[in-house]
Write an enzyme that holds these catalytic residues in place. Structure first.
Site, PDB file in Angstrom:
ATOM      1  N   ARG A 167       0.858  -1.186   0.000  1.00  0.00           N
ATOM      2  CA  ARG A 167       0.000   0.000   0.000  1.00  0.00           C
ATOM      3  C   ARG A 167       0.897   1.239   0.000  1.00  0.00           C
ATOM      4  NH1 ARG A 167      -3.530  -2.688  -1.542  1.00  0.00           N
ATOM      5  NH2 ARG A 167      -5.579  -3.074  -0.655  1.00  0.00           N
ATOM      6  N   GLU A 200      -2.422   7.542  -5.074  1.00  0.00           N
ATOM      7  CA  GLU A 200      -2.812   6.868  -6.319  1.00  0.00           C
ATOM      8  C   GLU A 200      -4.289   7.044  -6.659  1.00  0.00           C
ATOM      9  OE1 GLU A 200      -1.764   2.750  -5.125  1.00  0.00           O
ATOM     10  OE2 GLU A 200      -3.869   2.251  -5.458  1.00  0.00           O
ATOM     11  N   HIS A 236      -0.822  -0.202  -9.756  1.00  0.00           N
ATOM     12  CA  HIS A 236      -1.587  -1.138  -8.926  1.00  0.00           C
ATOM     13  C   HIS A 236      -2.119  -2.317  -9.759  1.00  0.00           C
ATOM     14  CE1 HIS A 236      -3.538  -1.181  -4.744  1.00  0.00           C
ATOM     15  NE2 HIS A 236      -3.510  -2.416  -5.220  1.00  0.00           N
TER      16      HIS A 236
END
Ligand code: NAD
Length: 330
Positions: free
Chosen positions: A234, A263, A295
């Site tokens: 993360r 993000e 991601h």
């Protein structure tokens, strides 16, 4: 059950409909993210299916609870985007997909390491332009190098297996020791010892208040000079501006990121014709020794099938009043 699916992409629709071939549930797909401004879309839906960039804070939860939502089925393992305390107080059950393919994420972390080390992205472009020079492509043997794994749960364990296959020495830091890792020969050490001894540090722990900015100016000082940092977990685990400083001072020799703290404003969208306003992100992109993916570590068909199947069975468990082992407890 009638389920509003938020942050829908074509692949979500495809795999959820495939898993729901018997029509057990009624899915309505929405492209927008669920946040305090889009809660009206959730009106009349007892269940919400959400992903990592849906903002399930107290304000959003309170609005959807008033509209009758009782279940949030996350299509993710991480649940740092949900205010679990608020959900519990509002009587909303939150379920997740704790494991869908630890291999997908671990393999992507290994891919980032190989790309940073052997510079495949540069080699690919060079050869296409008939530039067969090896200048600047020098790598190092992974065999014999030391890899520090932060968080040895499902993904960290798979990553350890992969890196063991390369012949790396494995160190780990976790608040619990995984017996399978111990059996594999992984050595648990203190965090500072891991940072000081590792050629590669890979993050596989969840984002919690304790792990927020785990990588910060103080801990970056403890890294081996020229080490590689990999984050597929993360974005909030890493203080990005401190990482930029460490790249500039050459304390960090390589950085591979699949996640980024801000993000939410960037990833999962095609912004190729937009002016990116995030100067920190733009700065990161200027380094030749930084690789960023948006991601995508989870993004294999096996993982998407597992996410869809587990999400369906979580919703069915809730509907039938059965205990669901994937309920997130406050
Ligand atoms: P897991 O729960 O199986 O393992 C997490 C491990 O981290 C546990 O062993 C836990 O004890 C440890 N841990 C918790 N807090 C820690 C801390 N402060 N310091 C060190 N260790 C700590 O989880 P997992 O399935 O292995 O997933 C790990 C993380 O990967 C998830 O939380 C999620 O954020 C991330 N993830 C990313 C993607 C992606 O596409 N990039 C996909 C799935 C998961």
């Amino acid at each position: 059950m009638k389920v509003a699916v938020f942050s829908t992409k074509n692949y979500d629709r495809h795999f959820l409909l495939e898993a729901n071939a018997d029509g057990a549930h009624e899915f309505v797909f929405f492209e927008p993210r669920l946040n305090s401004e889009t809660t009206a879309l959730a009106a009349g839906f007892p269940a919400i299916c959400a992903f990592i960039n849906d903002q399930l804070n107290a304000e959003t939860l309170s609005a959807i609870a008033k509209q009758g939502t009782k279940l949030i089925a996350l299509r993710s393992a991480g649940f740092n985007n949900v205010d679990i305390k608020a959900a519990t107080e509002l009587g909303i059950t939150v379920v997740r997909v704790p494991a869908y393919s630890p291999y997908a994420v671990a393999e992507h972390a290994a891919g980032l390491i190989l790309t940073l080390n052997r510079k495949y992205h540069r080699a690919y472009n060079r050869v296409r332009e008939s530039n067969f020079s090896l200048k600047g492509l020098l790598g190092f043997d992974l065999h014999g190098s030391t890899v520090g794994i932060v968080g040895t749960g499902k993904i960290g364990m798979c990553f350890a297996q992969i890196m063991k296959g390369f012949g790396c020495n494995l160190l780990a830091y976790d608040i619990y020791q995984n017996p399978d890792c111990l059996e594999m020969g992984v050595k648990y050490v203190e965090f500072s010892e891991l940072l000081a001894a590792s050629d590669i540090v890979s993050l596989h722990c969840p984002l919690t208040p304790e792990s927020h900015h785990l990588i910060n100016p103080t801990t970056l000082e403890q890294f081996k000079s020229g080490a590689m940092l990999i984050n597929t977990s993360r974005g909030g685990l890493v203080d990005t501006e401190a990482v930029i400083d460490a790249l500039k001072s050459k304390k960090l020799g390589y950085v591979g990121l699949d996640v980024y703290e801000q993000e939410r404003d960037l990833f999962f969208e095609d912004l190729s014709l937009e002016v990116i306003q995030d100067d920190v992100f733009q700065h990161l992109l200027t380094f030749p020794n930084v690789i960023i993916t948006a991601h995508q570590a989870f993004f294999t068909k096996n993982a998407l099938q597992n996410i869809a199947q587990t999400t369906l069975s979580n919703i069915t468990d809730f509907e039938k009043g059965r205990e669901c082992k994937n309920t997130v407890i406050n």
